[in-house]
Design a protein around this motif. Structure first.
Motif, PDB file in Angstrom:
ATOM      1  N   GLU A   1       0.856  -1.181   0.000  1.00 57.10           N
ATOM      2  CA  GLU A   1       0.000   0.000   0.000  1.00 57.10           C
ATOM      3  C   GLU A   1       0.893   1.232   0.000  1.00 57.10           C
ATOM      4  O   GLU A   1       1.914   1.272   0.682  1.00 57.10           O
ATOM      5  CB  GLU A   1      -0.914   0.035   1.228  1.00 57.10           C
ATOM      6  CG  GLU A   1      -1.849   1.241   1.227  1.00 57.10           C
ATOM      7  CD  GLU A   1      -2.847   1.218   2.390  1.00 57.10           C
ATOM      8  OE1 GLU A   1      -3.732   2.082   2.413  1.00 57.10           O
ATOM      9  OE2 GLU A   1      -2.714   0.342   3.256  1.00 57.10           O
ATOM     10  N   VAL A   2       0.525   2.237  -0.796  1.00 55.77           N
ATOM     11  CA  VAL A   2       1.233   3.512  -0.843  1.00 55.77           C
ATOM     12  C   VAL A   2       0.350   4.565  -0.197  1.00 55.77           C
ATOM     13  O   VAL A   2      -0.790   4.781  -0.620  1.00 55.77           O
ATOM     14  CB  VAL A   2       1.581   3.917  -2.288  1.00 55.77           C
ATOM     15  CG1 VAL A   2       2.248   5.290  -2.304  1.00 55.77           C
ATOM     16  CG2 VAL A   2       2.505   2.892  -2.928  1.00 55.77           C
ATOM     17  N   LEU A   3       0.872   5.206   0.834  1.00 52.69           N
ATOM     18  CA  LEU A   3       0.155   6.265   1.549  1.00 52.69           C
ATOM     19  C   LEU A   3       0.681   7.615   1.078  1.00 52.69           C
ATOM     20  O   LEU A   3       1.874   7.886   1.184  1.00 52.69           O
ATOM     21  CB  LEU A   3       0.371   6.128   3.061  1.00 52.69           C
ATOM     22  CG  LEU A   3       0.057   4.756   3.670  1.00 52.69           C
ATOM     23  CD1 LEU A   3       0.438   4.737   5.143  1.00 52.69           C
ATOM     24  CD2 LEU A   3      -1.424   4.431   3.498  1.00 52.69           C
ATOM     25  N   ILE A   4      -0.202   8.449   0.561  1.00 47.27           N
ATOM     26  CA  ILE A   4       0.212   9.730  -0.018  1.00 47.27           C
ATOM     27  C   ILE A   4      -0.164  10.869   0.917  1.00 47.27           C
ATOM     28  O   ILE A   4      -1.318  10.988   1.340  1.00 47.27           O
ATOM     29  CB  ILE A   4      -0.441   9.953  -1.393  1.00 47.27           C
ATOM     30  CG1 ILE A   4      -0.012   8.845  -2.356  1.00 47.27           C
ATOM     31  CG2 ILE A   4      -0.070  11.320  -1.954  1.00 47.27           C
ATOM     32  CD1 ILE A   4      -0.715   8.897  -3.695  1.00 47.27           C
ATOM     33  N   GLU A   5       0.811  11.706   1.224  1.00 45.22           N
ATOM     34  CA  GLU A   5       0.582  12.938   1.981  1.00 45.22           C
ATOM     35  C   GLU A   5       0.803  14.133   1.056  1.00 45.22           C
ATOM     36  O   GLU A   5       1.813  14.213   0.351  1.00 45.22           O
ATOM     37  CB  GLU A   5       1.532  13.023   3.181  1.00 45.22           C
ATOM     38  CG  GLU A   5       1.193  12.087   4.312  1.00 45.22           C
ATOM     39  CD  GLU A   5      -0.102  12.475   5.027  1.00 45.22           C
ATOM     40  OE1 GLU A   5      -0.384  13.683   5.122  1.00 45.22           O
ATOM     41  OE2 GLU A   5      -0.821  11.566   5.473  1.00 45.22           O
TER      42      GLU A   5
ATOM     43  N   ARG B   1       5.444  18.115   7.673  1.00 42.42           N
ATOM     44  CA  ARG B   1       4.205  17.608   8.262  1.00 42.42           C
ATOM     45  C   ARG B   1       3.833  16.253   7.678  1.00 42.42           C
ATOM     46  O   ARG B   1       3.420  15.326   8.385  1.00 42.42           O
ATOM     47  CB  ARG B   1       3.071  18.609   8.010  1.00 42.42           C
ATOM     48  CG  ARG B   1       1.736  18.225   8.666  1.00 42.42           C
ATOM     49  CD  ARG B   1       0.585  19.026   8.100  1.00 42.42           C
ATOM     50  NE  ARG B   1       0.363  18.709   6.699  1.00 42.42           N
ATOM     51  CZ  ARG B   1       0.483  19.557   5.702  1.00 42.42           C
ATOM     52  NH1 ARG B   1       0.856  20.804   5.941  1.00 42.42           N
ATOM     53  NH2 ARG B   1       0.247  19.183   4.459  1.00 42.42           N
ATOM     54  N   GLY B   2       3.987  16.119   6.350  1.00 44.48           N
ATOM     55  CA  GLY B   2       3.665  14.852   5.712  1.00 44.48           C
ATOM     56  C   GLY B   2       4.542  13.716   6.197  1.00 44.48           C
ATOM     57  O   GLY B   2       4.074  12.596   6.396  1.00 44.48           O
ATOM     58  N   VAL B   3       5.831  14.002   6.392  1.00 39.79           N
ATOM     59  CA  VAL B   3       6.746  12.976   6.902  1.00 39.79           C
ATOM     60  C   VAL B   3       6.319  12.533   8.297  1.00 39.79           C
ATOM     61  O   VAL B   3       6.312  11.331   8.610  1.00 39.79           O
ATOM     62  CB  VAL B   3       8.194  13.497   6.904  1.00 39.79           C
ATOM     63  CG1 VAL B   3       9.110  12.575   7.710  1.00 39.79           C
ATOM     64  CG2 VAL B   3       8.718  13.624   5.481  1.00 39.79           C
ATOM     65  N   ASP B   4       5.962  13.482   9.149  1.00 38.03           N
ATOM     66  CA  ASP B   4       5.510  13.129  10.506  1.00 38.03           C
ATOM     67  C   ASP B   4       4.321  12.164  10.449  1.00 38.03           C
ATOM     68  O   ASP B   4       4.271  11.176  11.195  1.00 38.03           O
ATOM     69  CB  ASP B   4       5.111  14.390  11.273  1.00 38.03           C
ATOM     70  CG  ASP B   4       6.325  15.194  11.735  1.00 38.03           C
ATOM     71  OD1 ASP B   4       7.429  14.621  11.801  1.00 38.03           O
ATOM     72  OD2 ASP B   4       6.161  16.391  12.025  1.00 38.03           O
ATOM     73  N   ALA B   5       3.368  12.470   9.564  1.00 41.92           N
ATOM     74  CA  ALA B   5       2.180  11.622   9.460  1.00 41.92           C
ATOM     75  C   ALA B   5       2.542  10.226   8.972  1.00 41.92           C
ATOM     76  O   ALA B   5       2.008   9.215   9.458  1.00 41.92           O
ATOM     77  CB  ALA B   5       1.160  12.274   8.530  1.00 41.92           C
ATOM     78  N   LEU B   6       3.459  10.139   8.029  1.00 43.74           N
ATOM     79  CA  LEU B   6       3.843   8.835   7.487  1.00 43.74           C
ATOM     80  C   LEU B   6       4.666   8.023   8.479  1.00 43.74           C
ATOM     81  O   LEU B   6       4.549   6.795   8.535  1.00 43.74           O
ATOM     82  CB  LEU B   6       4.618   9.029   6.181  1.00 43.74           C
ATOM     83  CG  LEU B   6       3.797   9.582   5.012  1.00 43.74           C
ATOM     84  CD1 LEU B   6       4.693   9.942   3.837  1.00 43.74           C
ATOM     85  CD2 LEU B   6       2.723   8.585   4.575  1.00 43.74           C
TER      86      LEU B   6
END
Length: 392
Positions: A82-86, A97-102
């Motif tokens: 699965e690829v999660l996109i921020e 912020r996107g890195v933190d979420a991932l």
């Protein structure tokens, strides 16, 4: 989007209309993958400008299409990915912020961001053992291992050119290149390799980005003892620079002109008058006489999934970078810490966009082929090539 591609958008910062459109995907695209399961064997993150400037959105859309094809083909081969996109909105703060979420989701590696500033912000927000794969960043964070880019300066281009010129008998070179990170990296490697072989670099001339008249820089390179002039520049510069080599009289000095892969770009080979490119020695990421075609499996999956012809190589970049991360998993990496170490041990990676390898200093390098440009085509440097006088 496919079940294996999920968009995670920060409610505080995203343009909700744009984010919902991306997350919904094309309603006419049928889902060719089995029903989604609650957890995946492999989670890969992506930090991309899903919203932001129109050019960023267009690139991200095409790039994500390549990720979708990669997920589809991986699942067909039994890899539950699965690829999660921020969405970083094209900003440095959005990238962090996107890195933190991932990181909270436990991704194995992160694909993106696109440019050098956002890559620096993303890498700075992550542990140093988390790998990033960017398609377009022209500069890598200084001292940060495991940040790979398809567009950063490639030392292998400079090393291959240095070995080629030395083998052909050239021992005295001058270098002209822009003050950009990409060309600087390549010419640093060229100079080190050429000197180690026994060659001599008499001058190294750097010009500012945006230069259109190169007379001052080319005349600095003139020397009666000079045997080869190495001009390492992007294709857009070479369109202007190549004719000026003759205009400022360097073609009358019986110099061999050489350069890196910019010379083999169609913009130069097809777009510049042949009298300005004939006999130039350069390096190419495609073997001379061949045309790099996307593999049928990739093309067929893309066209079946999106119901249109593949007419851009941007999806191929997304597909290749996802496969690199999955190759690390296939070879035994089960946590971010292992990815870089595993990649260094892999054999050559045959991608849609090129043939790559991972080096111990944390770089992604291509394989380069020495060529000579003759009559608007790339020819191998062998016994059938136009003879070159030896100067050693």
């Amino acid at each position: 989007m496919l079940p294996g591609i999920a968009a995670g958008i920060d409610e505080a910062g995203a343009d909700s209309g744009q984010a919902e459109a991306v997350a919904a995907g094309d309603p006419e695209v049928a889902d060719p993958v089995a029903d989604e399961t609650p957890s995946r064997d492999v989670l890969i993150g992506a930090v991309l400008p899903v919203s932001g400037s129109p050019s960023n959105r267009r690139y991200a859309r095409l790039f994500i299409e390549g990720l979708e094809v990669g997920v589809l083909l991986a699942r067909r081969n039994g890899v539950d990915v699965e690829v999660l996109i921020e969405d970083n909105l094209g900003t440095a703060s959005g990238s962090a912020r996107g890195v933190d979420a991932l990181l909270d989701r436990g991704v194995l590696a992160i694909i993106g961001p696109l440019d050098a500033e956002n890559v620096r912000a993303a890498a700075g927000a992550a542990p140093r053992n988390l790998a990033f794969f960017s398609p377009t960043a022209s500069q890598l964070p200084y001292g940060r291992m495991g940040v790979y880019s398809l567009a950063a300066g490639d030392p292998e281009a400079g090393r291959t050119l240095a070995q080629t010129l030395w083998d052909l008998g050239y021992a005295d070179a001058a270098i002209v290149h822009p003050r950009s990170s990409r060309e600087s990296v390549e010419m640093d490697a060229f100079q080190r390799a050429f000197l180690s072989l026994g060659g001599f670099v008499s001058r190294r001339i750097r010009y500012p980005s945006g230069t259109t008249t190169f007379g001052d820089y080319l005349t600095q390179a003139k020397s009666p003892e000079l045997s080869v002039l190495v001009v390492a520049a992007p294709p857009a510069d070479l369109e202007l620079l190549a004719p000026q080599i003759a205009f400022f009289g360097l073609d009358e000095m019986e110099l061999q002109i050489a350069g890196t892969a910019g010379w083999t770009d169609p913009l130069v080979v097809d777009g510049v008058a042949r009298r300005h490119t004939d006999s130039v020695i350069a390096v190419s990421t495609t073997p001379p006489g061949e045309v790099r075609q996307p593999p049928p499996e990739f093309v067929e999956a893309y066209e079946a999934l999106f119901r249109r012809s593949l007419n851009s190589m941007v999806p191929a970049a997304g597909y290749d970078l996802l496969r690199m991360a999955l190759d690390a998993h296939r070879a035994g990496a089960r946590n971010p810490r292992d990815v870089m170490a595993v990649l260094e041990r892999l054999d050559l990676f045959e991608g849609v966009t090129g043939t790559y390898s991972f080096t111990a200093d944390g770089r992604l390098t291509r394989r380069y082929y020495p060529v000579r440009i003759l009559q608007g085509a790339l020819h191998p440097l062998n016994g059938d090539s136009t003879p070159i006088p030896a100067f050693r």
